[in-house]
Scaffold this motif. Structure first.
Motif, PDB file in Angstrom:
ATOM      1  N   MET A   1      59.596  95.452  93.716  1.00  0.00           N
ATOM      2  CA  MET A   1      58.239  95.248  93.208  1.00  0.00           C
ATOM      3  C   MET A   1      57.472  96.572  93.130  1.00  0.00           C
ATOM      4  O   MET A   1      56.753  96.829  92.158  1.00  0.00           O
ATOM      5  N   GLU A   2      57.650  97.409  94.128  1.00  0.00           N
ATOM      6  CA  GLU A   2      56.958  98.701  94.117  1.00  0.00           C
ATOM      7  C   GLU A   2      57.431  99.559  92.951  1.00  0.00           C
ATOM      8  O   GLU A   2      56.622 100.206  92.269  1.00  0.00           O
ATOM      9  N   ARG A   3      58.747  99.554  92.696  1.00  0.00           N
ATOM     10  CA  ARG A   3      59.285 100.330  91.569  1.00  0.00           C
ATOM     11  C   ARG A   3      58.762  99.808  90.242  1.00  0.00           C
ATOM     12  O   ARG A   3      58.609 100.571  89.288  1.00  0.00           O
ATOM     13  N   ASN A   4      58.493  98.489  90.166  1.00  0.00           N
ATOM     14  CA  ASN A   4      58.022  97.874  88.921  1.00  0.00           C
ATOM     15  C   ASN A   4      56.505  97.902  88.779  1.00  0.00           C
ATOM     16  O   ASN A   4      55.962  97.350  87.820  1.00  0.00           O
ATOM     17  N   GLY A   5      55.815  98.525  89.731  1.00  0.00           N
ATOM     18  CA  GLY A   5      54.380  98.699  89.602  1.00  0.00           C
ATOM     19  C   GLY A   5      53.540  97.534  90.075  1.00  0.00           C
ATOM     20  O   GLY A   5      52.384  97.394  89.645  1.00  0.00           O
ATOM     21  N   ALA A   6      54.049  96.684  90.961  1.00  0.00           N
ATOM     22  CA  ALA A   6      53.279  95.547  91.463  1.00  0.00           C
ATOM     23  C   ALA A   6      52.162  96.039  92.379  1.00  0.00           C
ATOM     24  O   ALA A   6      52.335  97.003  93.126  1.00  0.00           O
ATOM     25  N   PRO A   7      50.995  95.392  92.369  1.00  0.00           N
ATOM     26  CA  PRO A   7      49.920  95.758  93.292  1.00  0.00           C
ATOM     27  C   PRO A   7      50.362  95.603  94.748  1.00  0.00           C
ATOM     28  O   PRO A   7      51.182  94.735  95.067  1.00  0.00           O
ATOM     29  N   LYS A   8      49.783  96.416  95.619  1.00  0.00           N
ATOM     30  CA  LYS A   8      50.176  96.398  97.032  1.00  0.00           C
ATOM     31  C   LYS A   8      49.917  95.042  97.675  1.00  0.00           C
ATOM     32  O   LYS A   8      50.712  94.559  98.500  1.00  0.00           O
ATOM     33  N   GLU A   9      48.778  94.408  97.307  1.00  0.00           N
ATOM     34  CA  GLU A   9      48.484  93.112  97.920  1.00  0.00           C
ATOM     35  C   GLU A   9      49.489  92.043  97.496  1.00  0.00           C
ATOM     36  O   GLU A   9      49.779  91.109  98.251  1.00  0.00           O
ATOM     37  N   ASP A  10      50.052  92.181  96.269  1.00  0.00           N
ATOM     38  CA  ASP A  10      51.070  91.236  95.822  1.00  0.00           C
ATOM     39  C   ASP A  10      52.390  91.478  96.553  1.00  0.00           C
ATOM     40  O   ASP A  10      53.119  90.522  96.857  1.00  0.00           O
ATOM     41  N   ILE A  11      52.712  92.716  96.811  1.00  0.00           N
ATOM     42  CA  ILE A  11      53.926  93.027  97.583  1.00  0.00           C
ATOM     43  C   ILE A  11      53.826  92.410  98.974  1.00  0.00           C
ATOM     44  O   ILE A  11      54.781  91.800  99.478  1.00  0.00           O
ATOM     45  N   LYS A  12      52.680  92.555  99.584  1.00  0.00           N
ATOM     46  CA  LYS A  12      52.466  91.997 100.924  1.00  0.00           C
ATOM     47  C   LYS A  12      52.599  90.476 100.902  1.00  0.00           C
ATOM     48  O   LYS A  12      53.219  89.872 101.788  1.00  0.00           O
ATOM     49  N   ALA A  13      52.033  89.822  99.877  1.00  0.00           N
ATOM     50  CA  ALA A  13      52.107  88.362  99.763  1.00  0.00           C
ATOM     51  C   ALA A  13      53.542  87.901  99.552  1.00  0.00           C
ATOM     52  O   ALA A  13      53.971  86.879 100.113  1.00  0.00           O
ATOM     53  N   ALA A  14      54.300  88.642  98.748  1.00  0.00           N
ATOM     54  CA  ALA A  14      55.696  88.280  98.502  1.00  0.00           C
ATOM     55  C   ALA A  14      56.522  88.395  99.779  1.00  0.00           C
ATOM     56  O   ALA A  14      57.349  87.525 100.086  1.00  0.00           O
ATOM     57  N   MET A  15      56.308  89.464 100.532  1.00  0.00           N
ATOM     58  CA  MET A  15      57.048  89.648 101.786  1.00  0.00           C
ATOM     59  C   MET A  15      56.740  88.514 102.766  1.00  0.00           C
ATOM     60  O   MET A  15      57.644  87.993 103.437  1.00  0.00           O
ATOM     61  N   ALA A  16      55.482  88.096 102.816  1.00  0.00           N
ATOM     62  CA  ALA A  16      55.112  87.001 103.712  1.00  0.00           C
ATOM     63  C   ALA A  16      55.793  85.699 103.295  1.00  0.00           C
ATOM     64  O   ALA A  16      56.299  84.937 104.134  1.00  0.00           O
ATOM     65  N   ALA A  17      55.824  85.438 101.990  1.00  0.00           N
ATOM     66  CA  ALA A  17      56.459  84.210 101.509  1.00  0.00           C
ATOM     67  C   ALA A  17      57.956  84.201 101.795  1.00  0.00           C
ATOM     68  O   ALA A  17      58.522  83.181 102.203  1.00  0.00           O
ATOM     69  N   LEU A  18      58.607  85.339 101.610  1.00  0.00           N
ATOM     70  CA  LEU A  18      60.061  85.404 101.740  1.00  0.00           C
ATOM     71  C   LEU A  18      60.539  85.466 103.188  1.00  0.00           C
ATOM     72  O   LEU A  18      61.744  85.423 103.436  1.00  0.00           O
ATOM     73  N   THR A  19      59.620  85.553 104.129  1.00  0.00           N
ATOM     74  CA  THR A  19      60.038  85.469 105.533  1.00  0.00           C
ATOM     75  C   THR A  19      60.385  84.037 105.922  1.00  0.00           C
ATOM     76  O   THR A  19      61.032  83.811 106.945  1.00  0.00           O
ATOM     77  N   LYS A  20      59.975  83.062 105.105  1.00  0.00           N
ATOM     78  CA  LYS A  20      60.349  81.677 105.380  1.00  0.00           C
ATOM     79  C   LYS A  20      61.826  81.486 105.073  1.00  0.00           C
ATOM     80  O   LYS A  20      62.287  81.788 103.979  1.00  0.00           O
ATOM     81  N   SER A  21      62.567  80.992 106.029  1.00  0.00           N
ATOM     82  CA  SER A  21      64.020  80.896 105.906  1.00  0.00           C
ATOM     83  C   SER A  21      64.440  79.565 105.284  1.00  0.00           C
ATOM     84  O   SER A  21      63.747  78.550 105.398  1.00  0.00           O
ATOM     85  N   ALA A  22      65.610  79.600 104.640  1.00  0.00           N
ATOM     86  CA  ALA A  22      66.203  78.387 104.086  1.00  0.00           C
ATOM     87  C   ALA A  22      67.110  77.698 105.089  1.00  0.00           C
ATOM     88  O   ALA A  22      67.833  76.766 104.725  1.00  0.00           O
ATOM     89  N   ARG A  23      67.095  78.161 106.327  1.00  0.00           N
ATOM     90  CA  ARG A  23      67.955  77.535 107.335  1.00  0.00           C
ATOM     91  C   ARG A  23      67.616  76.057 107.463  1.00  0.00           C
ATOM     92  O   ARG A  23      66.458  75.662 107.512  1.00  0.00           O
ATOM     93  N   GLY A  24      68.669  75.255 107.523  1.00  0.00           N
ATOM     94  CA  GLY A  24      68.501  73.813 107.550  1.00  0.00           C
ATOM     95  C   GLY A  24      68.699  73.164 106.194  1.00  0.00           C
ATOM     96  O   GLY A  24      68.857  71.940 106.112  1.00  0.00           O
ATOM     97  N   LEU A  25      68.697  73.974 105.124  1.00  0.00           N
ATOM     98  CA  LEU A  25      68.972  73.463 103.778  1.00  0.00           C
ATOM     99  C   LEU A  25      70.408  73.795 103.405  1.00  0.00           C
ATOM    100  O   LEU A  25      70.927  74.855 103.775  1.00  0.00           O
ATOM    101  N   PRO A  26      71.076  72.914 102.661  1.00  0.00           N
ATOM    102  CA  PRO A  26      72.466  73.192 102.268  1.00  0.00           C
ATOM    103  C   PRO A  26      72.557  74.416 101.368  1.00  0.00           C
ATOM    104  O   PRO A  26      71.812  74.538 100.391  1.00  0.00           O
ATOM    105  N   ASP A  27      73.464  75.338 101.714  1.00  0.00           N
ATOM    106  CA  ASP A  27      73.728  76.477 100.837  1.00  0.00           C
ATOM    107  C   ASP A  27      74.500  76.008  99.608  1.00  0.00           C
ATOM    108  O   ASP A  27      75.268  75.057  99.688  1.00  0.00           O
ATOM    109  N   PRO A  28      74.365  76.696  98.467  1.00  0.00           N
ATOM    110  CA  PRO A  28      73.471  77.820  98.219  1.00  0.00           C
ATOM    111  C   PRO A  28      72.059  77.358  97.850  1.00  0.00           C
ATOM    112  O   PRO A  28      71.865  76.234  97.394  1.00  0.00           O
ATOM    113  N   VAL A  29      71.100  78.248  98.056  1.00  0.00           N
ATOM    114  CA  VAL A  29      69.695  77.973  97.766  1.00  0.00           C
ATOM    115  C   VAL A  29      69.103  79.169  97.034  1.00  0.00           C
ATOM    116  O   VAL A  29      69.380  80.318  97.392  1.00  0.00           O
ATOM    117  N   ALA A  30      68.315  78.914  96.018  1.00  0.00           N
ATOM    118  CA  ALA A  30      67.580  79.981  95.320  1.00  0.00           C
ATOM    119  C   ALA A  30      66.118  79.920  95.737  1.00  0.00           C
ATOM    120  O   ALA A  30      65.605  78.869  96.126  1.00  0.00           O
TER     121      ALA A  30
END
Length: 385
Positions: free
Chosen positions: A47-76
């Motif tokens: 995201m940083e290489r593509n020019g995303a705002p810093k606040e959006d990078i922070k929001a994306a990192m927070a969202a992606l800390t949620k794990s898919a554990r407990g869901l059958p693999d594979p998961v997108a």
């Protein structure tokens, strides 16, 4: 439009920049890109290489800390970020359908990965019935993880059980008990049938799946409305008893859902061929003709191959006609910027309330796009001499 796009169509009118993230989020994957520990950092770097705002990078990192554990693999994972918030944050079953992750920053949200992943999305009703009543659920094809296993409960019918069973009695009593049991079963089935009809009418369901006791299925099928009966599919499984095979039931339901999707696609292709053969003007084929029809809000149904676009781009506009091939065709609307062609087409279809149906490569006879129109295109006017 596809249901997945329809659910988020309101985002199309919100100003960007938008970051679209479509990545493998499987908790058990060995690939370091998809691991719970490295995925947020990997996405943030892109995201940083593509020019995303810093606040959006922070929001994306927070969202992606949620794990898919407990869901059958594979998961997108599909995440849309804007203004420092994750506007969409979904777990999608089945892993990446296109094979490659998407991390892109642009003026509009790109819902094309979600459309590819969830090409159907119609509502359907599941009824599990017995002689004492039944349960009715509303489900949606291509539902996301996190939805209830059986779908949204519509009704649970606990019918009359007094003298419900037929008895093996001799003499005059046998016929009386036999008749009474049949009457109770039919009354219970009528309540289930009424709930099915209500669910079909309110959701515009395209399929009713009926399972359970064989006699109860027959009684319910006899009492549903003509609208419900026309879309009725029966699963030969008594799902309300202990020891029933849930996997077999799921497989049979999936087959019915897949058939409905395939039949709908085939029906649209037949309509397209019929209109083209008659020269009725109620169809358009090819990118230029369809974009022109989208600009006039003329498209009723868009038939679209989702993998044939490569690096092709179109202009996204901030007002009607929403899409243009170049700046000379904007009709006074402001260009938001060049975006991937598929993303622009899906947006224009959503904002003009057109249905979108996705097809595999080659299904449209070498044309990546065609449309059935709401009104006929007039004849070509010859140039003045």
């Amino acid at each position: 439009m596809t249901q997945a796009v329809k659910d988020h169509a309101g985002l199309y009118k919100l100003a960007g920049p938008w970051t679209t993230i479509y990545v493998d989020g499987s908790a058990g994957a060995d690939d370091s890109f998809a691991s719970d520990d490295t995925l947020p950092l990997t996405v943030a770097d892109a995201m940083e290489r593509n020019g995303a705002p810093k606040e959006d990078i922070k929001a994306a990192m927070a969202a992606l800390t949620k794990s898919a554990r407990g869901l059958p693999d594979p998961v997108a994972r599909f995440v849309l970020v804007r203004g420092g918030e994750a506007a969409v944050d979904d777990f999608l079953p089945g892993g990446l359908v296109t094979g490659s992750p998407v991390i892109a920053v642009g003026p509009i949200p790109d819902l094309s990965p979600l459309a590819r992943h969830c090409p159907g999305g119609f509502a359907y009703v599941v009824a599990e019935v017995g002689r004492d009543g039944g349960e009715v659920y509303l489900r949606r094809a291509d539902r996301e993880w996190g939805a209830p296993d059986r779908g949204e409960p519509v009704a649970a019918i606990e019918g009359d059980t007094e003298h419900m069973r037929k008895v093996h009695a001799g003499g005059w009593a046998h016929g009386r008990y036999h008749h009474h049991a049949e009457k109770v079963w039919k009354s219970n089935a009528a309540e289930v049938a009424a709930e099915i009809d209500r669910a079909v009418s309110s959701s515009r369901a395209k399929l009713v799946v009926l399972s359970g006791d064989i006699r109860a299925r027959q009684l319910v099928a006899d009492q549903v409305s003509e609208e419900s009966r026309a879309i009725l599919g029966v699963v030969d499984s008594h799902t309300r008893t202990g020891g029933s095979d849930a996997d077999t039931f799921t497989l049979q339901v999936d087959r019915l859902v897949t058939k409905v999707m395939a039949d709908h696609q085939h029906h649209l292709l037949e309509r397209l061929a019929e209109h083209e053969g008659q020269g009725s003007g109620i169809s358009a084929a090819g990118l230029g003709a369809v974009v022109t029809a989208l600009q006039q809000a003329q498209v009723e149904t868009l038939l679209l191959e989702s993998t044939a676009w490569g690096d092709r781009t179109l202009l996204a506009l901030d007002a009607p006609p929403w899409i243009a091939a170049d700046e000379e065709a904007t009709a006074g609307a402001g260009p938001l910027g060049s975006v991937p062609a598929l993303a622009a087409i899906l947006r224009a279809a959503a904002l003009t309330d057109a249905e979108t149906v996705l097809y595999p490569p080659g299904a449209l006879d070498s044309r990546p796009i065609a449309a059935l129109l709401r009104w006929a295109t007039g004849p070509t006017v010859p140039a003045a001499t």
